[in-house]
Design a protein around this motif. Structure first.
Motif, PDB file in Angstrom:
ATOM      1  N   GLN A 575      51.096  41.511  -3.678  1.00 31.94           N
ATOM      2  CA  GLN A 575      51.491  42.146  -4.893  1.00 31.94           C
ATOM      3  C   GLN A 575      50.469  42.824  -5.571  1.00 31.94           C
ATOM      4  O   GLN A 575      50.505  43.976  -6.023  1.00 31.94           O
ATOM      5  CB  GLN A 575      52.442  41.127  -5.728  1.00 31.94           C
ATOM      6  CG  GLN A 575      53.760  40.841  -5.176  1.00 31.94           C
ATOM      7  CD  GLN A 575      54.831  41.913  -5.002  1.00 31.94           C
ATOM      8  OE1 GLN A 575      54.309  43.127  -5.558  1.00 31.94           O
ATOM      9  NE2 GLN A 575      55.548  41.779  -4.075  1.00 31.94           N
ATOM     10  N   LYS A 576      49.214  42.062  -5.701  1.00 27.41           N
ATOM     11  CA  LYS A 576      48.083  42.685  -6.204  1.00 27.41           C
ATOM     12  C   LYS A 576      47.466  43.929  -5.526  1.00 27.41           C
ATOM     13  O   LYS A 576      47.015  44.789  -6.180  1.00 27.41           O
ATOM     14  CB  LYS A 576      47.047  41.530  -6.385  1.00 27.41           C
ATOM     15  CG  LYS A 576      45.865  41.931  -7.281  1.00 27.41           C
ATOM     16  CD  LYS A 576      44.992  40.889  -7.710  1.00 27.41           C
ATOM     17  CE  LYS A 576      43.618  41.260  -8.393  1.00 27.41           C
ATOM     18  NZ  LYS A 576      42.813  40.173  -8.783  1.00 27.41           N
ATOM     19  N   TRP A 584      46.117  56.134  -3.765  1.00 33.08           N
ATOM     20  CA  TRP A 584      45.825  56.980  -2.670  1.00 33.08           C
ATOM     21  C   TRP A 584      47.219  57.032  -1.538  1.00 33.08           C
ATOM     22  O   TRP A 584      47.091  58.271  -1.014  1.00 33.08           O
ATOM     23  CB  TRP A 584      44.681  56.273  -1.596  1.00 33.08           C
ATOM     24  CG  TRP A 584      43.680  56.082  -2.348  1.00 33.08           C
ATOM     25  CD1 TRP A 584      42.710  56.918  -2.642  1.00 33.08           C
ATOM     26  CD2 TRP A 584      43.047  54.840  -3.185  1.00 33.08           C
ATOM     27  NE1 TRP A 584      41.441  56.547  -3.327  1.00 33.08           N
ATOM     28  CE2 TRP A 584      41.685  55.324  -3.762  1.00 33.08           C
ATOM     29  CE3 TRP A 584      43.438  53.701  -3.297  1.00 33.08           C
ATOM     30  CZ2 TRP A 584      41.009  54.376  -4.440  1.00 33.08           C
ATOM     31  CZ3 TRP A 584      42.799  52.835  -4.132  1.00 33.08           C
ATOM     32  CH2 TRP A 584      41.509  52.900  -4.581  1.00 33.08           C
ATOM     33  N   PHE A 585      47.855  56.342  -1.443  1.00 29.40           N
ATOM     34  CA  PHE A 585      49.173  56.293  -0.801  1.00 29.40           C
ATOM     35  C   PHE A 585      50.319  55.502  -1.004  1.00 29.40           C
ATOM     36  O   PHE A 585      49.833  54.354  -1.845  1.00 29.40           O
ATOM     37  CB  PHE A 585      48.890  56.089   0.917  1.00 29.40           C
ATOM     38  CG  PHE A 585      47.926  54.838   0.808  1.00 29.40           C
ATOM     39  CD1 PHE A 585      48.210  53.403   0.971  1.00 29.40           C
ATOM     40  CD2 PHE A 585      46.619  54.912   1.181  1.00 29.40           C
ATOM     41  CE1 PHE A 585      47.446  52.583   0.954  1.00 29.40           C
ATOM     42  CE2 PHE A 585      45.772  53.960   1.365  1.00 29.40           C
ATOM     43  CZ  PHE A 585      46.029  52.569   1.289  1.00 29.40           C
ATOM     44  N   PRO A 586      51.429  55.742  -0.886  1.00 29.93           N
ATOM     45  CA  PRO A 586      52.660  54.700  -1.273  1.00 29.93           C
ATOM     46  C   PRO A 586      52.557  53.310  -0.802  1.00 29.93           C
ATOM     47  O   PRO A 586      53.080  52.298  -1.476  1.00 29.93           O
ATOM     48  CB  PRO A 586      53.936  55.447  -0.939  1.00 29.93           C
ATOM     49  CG  PRO A 586      53.496  56.457   0.159  1.00 29.93           C
ATOM     50  CD  PRO A 586      52.048  56.780  -0.022  1.00 29.93           C
ATOM     51  N   GLU A 587      52.215  53.235   0.586  1.00 30.07           N
ATOM     52  CA  GLU A 587      52.196  51.856   1.054  1.00 30.07           C
ATOM     53  C   GLU A 587      51.397  51.704   2.176  1.00 30.07           C
ATOM     54  O   GLU A 587      51.199  52.688   2.969  1.00 30.07           O
ATOM     55  CB  GLU A 587      53.786  51.394   1.581  1.00 30.07           C
ATOM     56  CG  GLU A 587      53.878  50.061   2.218  1.00 30.07           C
ATOM     57  CD  GLU A 587      55.452  50.067   2.383  1.00 30.07           C
ATOM     58  OE1 GLU A 587      56.272  49.361   1.818  1.00 30.07           O
ATOM     59  OE2 GLU A 587      55.942  50.478   3.627  1.00 30.07           O
ATOM     60  N   CYS A 588      50.535  50.696   2.251  1.00 31.29           N
ATOM     61  CA  CYS A 588      49.588  50.247   3.319  1.00 31.29           C
ATOM     62  C   CYS A 588      50.632  49.596   4.481  1.00 31.29           C
ATOM     63  O   CYS A 588      51.223  48.814   4.615  1.00 31.29           O
ATOM     64  CB  CYS A 588      48.540  49.257   2.909  1.00 31.29           C
ATOM     65  SG  CYS A 588      47.472  48.861   4.423  1.00 31.29           S
ATOM     66  N   ASP A 589      50.060  50.410   5.700  1.00 33.65           N
ATOM     67  CA  ASP A 589      50.741  49.851   7.001  1.00 33.65           C
ATOM     68  C   ASP A 589      49.915  49.273   8.050  1.00 33.65           C
ATOM     69  O   ASP A 589      50.064  49.014   9.143  1.00 33.65           O
ATOM     70  CB  ASP A 589      51.040  51.243   7.815  1.00 33.65           C
ATOM     71  CG  ASP A 589      49.961  52.234   8.150  1.00 33.65           C
ATOM     72  OD1 ASP A 589      48.973  51.687   7.734  1.00 33.65           O
ATOM     73  OD2 ASP A 589      50.374  53.004   8.758  1.00 33.65           O
ATOM     74  N   CYS A 590      48.923  48.483   7.298  1.00 35.16           N
ATOM     75  CA  CYS A 590      48.141  47.821   8.105  1.00 35.16           C
ATOM     76  C   CYS A 590      48.652  46.167   8.603  1.00 35.16           C
ATOM     77  O   CYS A 590      49.876  46.007   8.105  1.00 35.16           O
ATOM     78  CB  CYS A 590      46.585  47.230   7.410  1.00 35.16           C
ATOM     79  SG  CYS A 590      46.889  45.770   6.149  1.00 35.16           S
ATOM     80  N   SER A 591      48.025  45.611   9.568  1.00 32.71           N
ATOM     81  CA  SER A 591      48.892  44.473   9.961  1.00 32.71           C
ATOM     82  C   SER A 591      48.939  43.358   9.042  1.00 32.71           C
ATOM     83  O   SER A 591      50.172  42.743   8.805  1.00 32.71           O
ATOM     84  CB  SER A 591      47.979  43.806  11.238  1.00 32.71           C
ATOM     85  OG  SER A 591      46.844  43.659  10.878  1.00 32.71           O
ATOM     86  N   CYS A 593      49.528  43.928   5.592  1.00 32.98           N
ATOM     87  CA  CYS A 593      50.507  44.238   4.670  1.00 32.98           C
ATOM     88  C   CYS A 593      51.925  44.139   5.487  1.00 32.98           C
ATOM     89  O   CYS A 593      52.929  43.672   4.769  1.00 32.98           O
ATOM     90  CB  CYS A 593      50.209  45.538   4.209  1.00 32.98           C
ATOM     91  SG  CYS A 593      48.967  45.509   2.905  1.00 32.98           S
ATOM     92  N   THR A 594      51.916  44.435   6.738  1.00 33.53           N
ATOM     93  CA  THR A 594      53.045  44.596   7.546  1.00 33.53           C
ATOM     94  C   THR A 594      53.617  42.827   7.720  1.00 33.53           C
ATOM     95  O   THR A 594      54.671  42.570   7.480  1.00 33.53           O
ATOM     96  CB  THR A 594      53.118  44.945   9.004  1.00 33.53           C
ATOM     97  OG1 THR A 594      52.374  46.193   8.941  1.00 33.53           O
ATOM     98  CG2 THR A 594      54.288  44.917   9.666  1.00 33.53           C
ATOM     99  N   GLU A 608      51.723  32.834  -3.989  1.00 36.07           N
ATOM    100  CA  GLU A 608      51.014  33.127  -5.266  1.00 36.07           C
ATOM    101  C   GLU A 608      51.096  31.991  -6.135  1.00 36.07           C
ATOM    102  O   GLU A 608      49.911  31.736  -6.809  1.00 36.07           O
ATOM    103  CB  GLU A 608      51.551  34.116  -5.689  1.00 36.07           C
ATOM    104  CG  GLU A 608      50.760  35.077  -6.747  1.00 36.07           C
ATOM    105  CD  GLU A 608      50.909  36.480  -7.163  1.00 36.07           C
ATOM    106  OE1 GLU A 608      50.387  37.100  -7.936  1.00 36.07           O
ATOM    107  OE2 GLU A 608      51.763  36.838  -6.497  1.00 36.07           O
ATOM    108  N   SER A 609      52.028  31.042  -6.287  1.00 32.90           N
ATOM    109  CA  SER A 609      52.106  30.204  -7.041  1.00 32.90           C
ATOM    110  C   SER A 609      51.263  29.012  -6.692  1.00 32.90           C
ATOM    111  O   SER A 609      50.648  28.444  -7.637  1.00 32.90           O
ATOM    112  CB  SER A 609      53.789  29.652  -7.458  1.00 32.90           C
ATOM    113  OG  SER A 609      53.722  28.393  -8.243  1.00 32.90           O
TER     114      SER A 609
END
Length: 785
Positions: A575-576, A584-591, A593-594, A608-609
């Motif tokens: 989320q961070k 720069w772009f709407p969504e990162c498509d790296c492994s 983030c996927t 995160e908790s």
């Protein structure tokens, strides 16, 4: 940009609150709404302003600014507003008076003839009052004007002398965004043209207030040179260069002024115009030997600054023809040879650079280096550009060393804090960001054609062209600047490409964000590195030696593969990371983030908790094991090995076991610590091929890990290797201790390039606490390195 000053009470309320970021973003939102509302309002006639009243108002403002000079103050400004710059020659425009102007309107095809009637005042903009020939007055607010961001009164008087007659190309009258007064806003310094006595535009002009003495006209060439000399001695290099230029306008044959101007330009890193001045000196008939030697030596300095080391060598050698014992030239030749070796072969002394940057007042002297990479169009980026490998690359290989196009560092004496609300990125930027914009404006207004083209070719948003029209050198002989300045594109390009730099060269820069906002110790814009695209799970890492950016491969990379690095910390929660990247772009498509998206919000929230729980100082070993057990369920079964939250939990367990050994002296605690250190490394993508902690070695390879991947966090991973070395040493297993020490040294070498010396600098405190056996083993490894 637009500016205002916040009173001291409001400064304190903002700074003392815990919700500064929230308040700042609310101010940004409100400013955007006001700007949009203002844009929809209709134009109206310029109101009359009495010159005497305006002069009094500016004087009060000047006195207030002087009183606040040594007091803490908070000022605000805006980046990314709609701006305008003129590209039309002055002689093609027709004159307009203030009375004929409309507020909220750009006056295309027109120029305003006016005279400066007050000293300039520096807040965030540089403000002064003008009058037109008819006696109407108005406020001028200039933004991005070179040399004014930190200028004192003496500098401002040289740059914008009172009673100077100026023409403002295609003026834009506006309502001030941070106030309710009218002003003429100038975003491009090239729109301001200083007129000289006898100019055809002044024919038949009569000023209703009478003639005024103007220093530009009344000072002689030698007087202007003296002004330049005073600025130079105070290290005020831009006003010095302007004063020398005005001396040369009066007397082009004044060699001393031309030589001095060249040196001021070199100090400003404006090497191309410096070389222009020096060529003019060297072309002078009957040039004295002493002046020729100065011109040759400064030409060598300018070529050196441009990275043209072969040309610099030629100039240094010509200096030696005139004086074979000239030590500066001999030293210059040595430095050129070192830079050529760095530039061609990538052979840098990284530890020396680190030691130099830790010393005060040291400026790093290195060459740029381009490894086996190139810029390419990428189908998977929608035809956008990126950097790809030109051959197979081994993990740890040096890919790129780049000096900044423009850099700004935190000033220790900076009392006046500036916050810049950036409409383009929806962020709050700092005075360092503004300084980078100022430096880019200066370089682009006077720099070389190649550097200008490279800058304007950088990404500037969705509307940015791959091959934009580069402003040509102006044909306006009156202009102080060589090119028309597109302030809007410069602000956009900087906002989308600048990097935050940190002060500690021993820190890994993958944890330094591409743009850290107001917390930066420094900010810089780079040319070639700006083409590197983002992946949280990247195959390259960057780090900094002060402002020098270094890129190394963190994976084995096949020829033709895109090179990526992370614009944020790869160890941050999904989320961070998601909050940082939308500019720069709407969504990162790296492994990475996927995988995180596939894990789902419930798992991500749980992770995160649990990560926040690890921040507690009073967790016992059972609680740590409970957190580890729950963290493991926050990853899917197909999730990759990079799990920094889990790594940190195992790291805490390992430390707890080490602490227990100190009290119990039970070797089982050391063995337990080693096992958890192993897991801490493996969950940071270090592939361990020898997990043995006792008995005979199970693998004969020189290192117990795979060299195909370099871990992301150098500080943490090299610390873990040092801890494993320490544990094995306490177990009297010198063979395994040495192997794991060599792992730490390998990670250091392939990440920072520094090897043993850098490793010792990084872990000086921990190494000082080693027992005699471990210290002896370290000395043995160091001797064999």
């Amino acid at each position: 940009m637009n500016s205002s000053e916040v009173n001291q009470n409001s400064v304190e309320s903002v700074e003392e609150g815990d919700d500064f970021a929230e308040k700042a973003m609310q101010l940004l939102t409100n400013a955007e709404k006001k700007a949009k509302k203002e844009k929809l309002q209709p134009p109206f006639p310029m109101p009359f302003t009495n010159p005497a009243a305006l002069m009094y108002e500016i004087e009060i403002q000047r006195q207030s600014a002087n009183k606040a000079e040594n007091k803490a103050a908070l000022r605000q400004t805006y980046i990314g507003q709609e701006t305008h710059h003129s590209t039309l020659p002055l002689n093609s425009l027709s004159r307009i008076s203030l009375q004929e102007m409309q507020v909220r309107q750009r006056h295309e095809g027109k120029y305003l003839l006016c005279r400066i009637i007050t000293p300039a005042v520096r807040l965030v903009s540089t403000t002064f009052a003008v009058e037109d020939p008819n006696g109407w007055a108005q406020v001028i607010s200039t933004y991005n004007y070179p040399g004014t961001q930190y200028a004192n009164e003496r500098e401002l008087e040289t740059l914008l002398p009172v009673h100077s007659i100026i023409a403002i190309r295609e003026p834009w009258a506006k309502m001030a965004l941070a106030g309710d007064h009218t002003h003429i806003r100038i975003d491009s310094p090239s729109d301001v043209v200083f007129l000289r006595e006898g100019d055809e535009l002044l024919t038949d002009i009569r000023w209703s207030s009478g003639r005024r003495p103007c220093t530009i006209l009344s000072r002689s060439a030698s007087e202007w040179k003296s002004v330049g000399d005073k600025h130079f001695r105070e290290k005020e290099y831009f006003p010095a260069s302007v004063a020398y230029k005005r001396a040369l306008e009066k007397q082009p044959s004044l060699i001393a002024a031309r030589l001095n101007r060249s040196l001021a330009l070199i100090k400003l890193e404006l090497y191309d115009p410096a070389l222009g001045e020096l060529r003019a000196v060297l072309d002078t008939t009957g040039l004295p030997t002493n002046d020729k030697q100065k011109a040759l030596y400064r030409s060598a300095q300018a070529h050196y600054g441009e990275g043209q080391y072969d040309e610099a060598l030629k100039m240094y050698r010509e200096c030696l023809i005139l004086d074979e014992a000239l030590q500066e030239a001999l030293s210059g030749i040595q430095r050129c040879n070192k830079r050529i070796e760095e530039q061609k072969n990538g052979n840098f002394d990284w530890t020396r650079l680190c030691e130099e940057i830790l010393s005060p007042d040291n400026e790093l002297d290195v060459a740029d280096f381009l490894g086996p990479i190139k810029i390419a169009l990428l189908a998977n980026r929608g035809g956008g550009r990126g950097i790809v490998a030109t051959r197979n690359i081994v993990a740890g290989e040096l890919l790129l060393v780049a000096k900044p196009f423009a850099v700004a560092r935190q000033r220790p004496d900076e009392l006046n804090m500036v916050i810049a609300f950036n409409f383009l990125t929806k962020k709050v930027d700092s005075s360092r960001h503004l300084e980078v914009i100022h430096k880019c404006v200066l370089k682009l207004s006077t720099g070389s054609d190649d550097a200008t083209r490279d800058f304007y070719d950088l990404y500037a948003g969705d509307d940015g062209q791959h091959s934009p029209v580069v402003p040509s050198r102006t044909k306006e002989p009156r202009n102080l600047f060589d090119r028309d300045i597109d302030a809007n594109r410069i602000e956009t390009t900087c906002s989308l490409n600048w990097f935050g730099i940190g002060a500690n060269p021993l820190g890994l820069a993958s944890v330094r964000q591409k743009d850290q906002g107001m917390s930066d110790l420094g900010c810089a814009l780079y040319l070639l590195p700006s083409y590197l695209n983002h992946a949280c799970a990247s195959n390259a890492q960057r780090f900094f030696f002060d402002g020098i950016m270094v890129i190394r491969a963190s994976r084995d990379i096949a020829s033709g593969t895109e090179i990526t690095h992370s614009y944020c910390s790869s160890e941050d929660a999904y989320q961070k990371r998601k909050q940082v990247l939308p500019k720069w772009f709407p969504e990162c498509d790296c492994s990475l983030c996927t995988q995180d998206r596939a894990a789902g919000n419930d798992r991500l929230s749980k992770r995160e908790s649990l990560t926040k729980r690890l921040d507690s100082d009073d967790l016992d070993i059972n609680e740590l094991f409970d957190i580890i057990e729950q963290l493991e369920t926050s990853y899917t079964t197909t999730y990759g090995s990079f799990r920094p939250a889990l790594s940190n939990a195992h790291l805490q367990v390992a430390r707890a076991f080490e602490s227990s050994y100190k009290y119990a002296q039970d070797n089982r605690f050391l063995q337990g610590a080693i096992q958890h250190y192993f897991i801490a490394l493996e969950t940071r993508e270090v592939k361990i091929i020898d997990h043995s902690i006792d008995g005979k070695k199970s693998n004969k390879k020189p290192l117990p890990i795979s060299k195909a991947i370099v871990p992301y966090n150098l500080n943490t991973c090299s610390f873990i290797c040092l801890a494993i070395f320490r544990c094995f040493s306490l177990l009297n297993d010198t063979l395994r201790a040495e192997r794991w020490l060599r792992v730490g040294l390998w990670i250091e070498s392939v990440t920072s390039g520094g090897g043993v010396r850098m490793f010792k600098l990084r872990h000086a405190t921990a190494l000082a606490q080693l027992d005699e056996q471990a210290s002896s083993l370290l000395a043995k490894v160091e001797a064999s390195a």
